[in-house]
Design a protein around this motif. Sequence first.
Motif, PDB file in Angstrom:
ATOM      1  N   ALA A 193     181.029   3.474  -1.655  1.00  0.00           N
ATOM      2  CA  ALA A 193     181.154   2.214  -0.998  1.00  0.00           C
ATOM      3  C   ALA A 193     182.794   2.297  -1.161  1.00  0.00           C
ATOM      4  N   ILE A 194     183.286   2.711   0.121  1.00  0.00           N
ATOM      5  CA  ILE A 194     184.892   2.533   0.146  1.00  0.00           C
ATOM      6  C   ILE A 194     185.197   1.194   0.819  1.00  0.00           C
ATOM      7  N   ALA A 195     185.805   0.329  -0.039  1.00  0.00           N
ATOM      8  CA  ALA A 195     186.247  -1.030   0.488  1.00  0.00           C
ATOM      9  C   ALA A 195     187.064  -1.027   1.654  1.00  0.00           C
ATOM     10  N   ARG A 203     199.711  -5.707  -3.742  1.00  0.00           N
ATOM     11  CA  ARG A 203     198.603  -6.424  -2.829  1.00  0.00           C
ATOM     12  C   ARG A 203     197.249  -5.860  -3.642  1.00  0.00           C
ATOM     13  N   ALA A 204     197.127  -4.433  -3.400  1.00  0.00           N
ATOM     14  CA  ALA A 204     196.058  -3.695  -3.928  1.00  0.00           C
ATOM     15  C   ALA A 204     195.622  -4.155  -5.308  1.00  0.00           C
ATOM     16  N   HIS A 205     196.339  -4.250  -6.126  1.00  0.00           N
ATOM     17  CA  HIS A 205     196.306  -4.666  -7.604  1.00  0.00           C
ATOM     18  C   HIS A 205     195.774  -6.013  -7.703  1.00  0.00           C
ATOM     19  N   GLU A 206     196.445  -7.001  -6.737  1.00  0.00           N
ATOM     20  CA  GLU A 206     196.145  -8.203  -6.928  1.00  0.00           C
ATOM     21  C   GLU A 206     194.451  -8.643  -6.436  1.00  0.00           C
ATOM     22  N   ARG A 207     194.087  -7.761  -5.686  1.00  0.00           N
ATOM     23  CA  ARG A 207     192.595  -8.050  -4.952  1.00  0.00           C
ATOM     24  C   ARG A 207     191.686  -7.308  -6.047  1.00  0.00           C
ATOM     25  N   VAL A 208     192.022  -6.295  -6.806  1.00  0.00           N
ATOM     26  CA  VAL A 208     191.254  -5.778  -7.832  1.00  0.00           C
ATOM     27  C   VAL A 208     191.139  -6.884  -8.853  1.00  0.00           C
ATOM     28  N   GLU A 209     192.360  -7.062  -9.446  1.00  0.00           N
ATOM     29  CA  GLU A 209     192.424  -8.185 -10.563  1.00  0.00           C
ATOM     30  C   GLU A 209     191.571  -9.508 -10.118  1.00  0.00           C
ATOM     31  N   ALA A 210     191.594  -9.852  -8.919  1.00  0.00           N
ATOM     32  CA  ALA A 210     190.872 -11.159  -8.521  1.00  0.00           C
ATOM     33  C   ALA A 210     189.516 -10.729  -8.399  1.00  0.00           C
ATOM     34  N   GLY A 211     189.007  -9.543  -8.394  1.00  0.00           N
ATOM     35  CA  GLY A 211     187.371  -9.326  -8.310  1.00  0.00           C
ATOM     36  C   GLY A 211     186.841  -9.297  -6.880  1.00  0.00           C
ATOM     37  N   GLU A 212     188.055  -9.340  -5.996  1.00  0.00           N
ATOM     38  CA  GLU A 212     187.551  -9.188  -4.443  1.00  0.00           C
ATOM     39  C   GLU A 212     186.927  -8.006  -3.879  1.00  0.00           C
ATOM     40  N   VAL A 213     187.163  -6.924  -4.626  1.00  0.00           N
ATOM     41  CA  VAL A 213     186.921  -5.601  -4.039  1.00  0.00           C
ATOM     42  C   VAL A 213     185.353  -5.278  -4.023  1.00  0.00           C
ATOM     43  N   GLN A 214     184.746  -4.917  -2.871  1.00  0.00           N
ATOM     44  CA  GLN A 214     183.432  -4.361  -2.858  1.00  0.00           C
ATOM     45  C   GLN A 214     183.548  -2.893  -2.904  1.00  0.00           C
ATOM     46  N   GLY A 215     183.217  -2.130  -4.010  1.00  0.00           N
ATOM     47  CA  GLY A 215     183.455  -0.703  -3.788  1.00  0.00           C
ATOM     48  C   GLY A 215     184.817  -0.248  -4.470  1.00  0.00           C
ATOM     49  N   LYS A 216     184.958   1.002  -3.698  1.00  0.00           N
ATOM     50  CA  LYS A 216     186.422   1.559  -4.108  1.00  0.00           C
ATOM     51  C   LYS A 216     187.437   1.098  -3.301  1.00  0.00           C
ATOM     52  N   LEU A 217     188.796   0.699  -3.636  1.00  0.00           N
ATOM     53  CA  LEU A 217     189.988   0.363  -2.910  1.00  0.00           C
ATOM     54  C   LEU A 217     190.975   1.876  -2.912  1.00  0.00           C
ATOM     55  N   VAL A 218     191.150   2.490  -1.950  1.00  0.00           N
ATOM     56  CA  VAL A 218     191.539   3.616  -1.924  1.00  0.00           C
ATOM     57  C   VAL A 218     193.254   3.457  -1.266  1.00  0.00           C
ATOM     58  N   MET A 219     194.063   4.092  -1.781  1.00  0.00           N
ATOM     59  CA  MET A 219     195.464   3.987  -1.384  1.00  0.00           C
ATOM     60  C   MET A 219     195.819   5.455  -0.839  1.00  0.00           C
ATOM     61  N   ARG A 220     196.240   5.435   0.430  1.00  0.00           N
ATOM     62  CA  ARG A 220     196.727   6.662   1.041  1.00  0.00           C
ATOM     63  C   ARG A 220     198.086   6.994   0.819  1.00  0.00           C
ATOM     64  N   VAL A 221     198.489   8.075   0.196  1.00  0.00           N
ATOM     65  CA  VAL A 221     199.692   8.249  -0.102  1.00  0.00           C
ATOM     66  C   VAL A 221     200.400   9.232   0.968  1.00  0.00           C
ATOM     67  N   SER A 222     199.772  10.244   1.235  1.00  0.00           N
ATOM     68  CA  SER A 222     200.328  11.336   2.311  1.00  0.00           C
ATOM     69  C   SER A 222     199.153  11.671   3.278  1.00  0.00           C
ATOM     70  N   THR A 223     199.478  12.420   4.251  1.00  0.00           N
ATOM     71  CA  THR A 223     198.495  12.847   5.321  1.00  0.00           C
ATOM     72  C   THR A 223     198.380  14.528   5.081  1.00  0.00           C
TER      73      THR A 223
END
Length: 338
Positions: A305-307, A317-337
């Motif tokens: 489940a990739i949120a 903002r990613a940390h804020e959302r995780v801490e607030a319990g808003e994320v359904q599944g996994k919150l991925v951060m793209r670093v490079s391609t």
Amino acid sequence: MSYTQVMLTGFGGPEMLELQTVEDLPEPQVGDVRVRVLVTSAAFTDVMIRKGMYPDVKKKPPFVPGYDIVGVVDALGEGVEGWAVGERVADLTTIGAYSEYICLPAERLTRVPDGVADEDALAMILSAVTPYQMLHRVARAQAGQSILVHGAGGAVGTVMLQLAHDAGITAFGTDVAAKCELIRKLGARPIDADAPDAEAALRAGVGEGVDFVFDPLGGDSLSRSLHALKPGGMLIAFGFQNEVLGRGGSIPLDFVKLKLWDWLPNGHATAFYSIGAMRRAHPEWFHEDLAVLFSMLAEGRIDPAIAEVVSLADVRRAHERVEAGEVQGKLVMRVSTR
């Protein structure tokens, strides 16, 4: 050649995460591999580390956080064999992953199979090895048994529900109302953690009880979890979200309670799971279990489940959302391609 990383400048809120430019690439030492990071994640474990509340991290800021990576081998240190530049690899870094480049011991790396998306592979590391080991290494749950998972709509919980379904285990999952439909879609029975009387809702939801409870919340949740067990059942705790979020609880007291309950003749067993401690005690299990999970992923037995996938620049903002319990599944951060 310069590169970008996120530095934790001090323990505290998301504002302590600072995007920085580093002028020179890190050079791999003997036995190390330099990895160009493709994806990492924002997980609740990262929130704990950011706040200085994660027992396995003793390092003080400034340092680069980031618990898991999928990346590409970029350079080999002296003496490294069995790896080639361009191969895709995964690792549980604990810290250091919020960076375009990182050097890691070659022996820690696990090869990522072809045909698997970067984001899906990332979801197998922290967020799938954790439930896999709790279910199969600690609980040793069998088909026909039952489990209760708190926070079931999060990154770890959503994989736990799929693993239980794959193994023929009945699953119940608690979470906020917004995540109950996701829990149902994953084959489990949702229990609304926002119910006016959460304890009554939990008792009604599990009926006569379950064989195993997996609790990342801690605090008052532990006693409710214990009471949700059948006689002879086991409570496996694996986090302290209540204390981290200021909702009561005490990490030292939680450990004491778990030890005491395990010792008392109450018909129940308790355990605390830490992926870091398990890897230190049984390093071979981590490689074995991650390889099994990659196979299950390739076979379609797990559908992570990739949120959302966001940029590393959106780390605060990613940390804020995780801490607030808003994320359904996994919150991925793209670093490079690639």
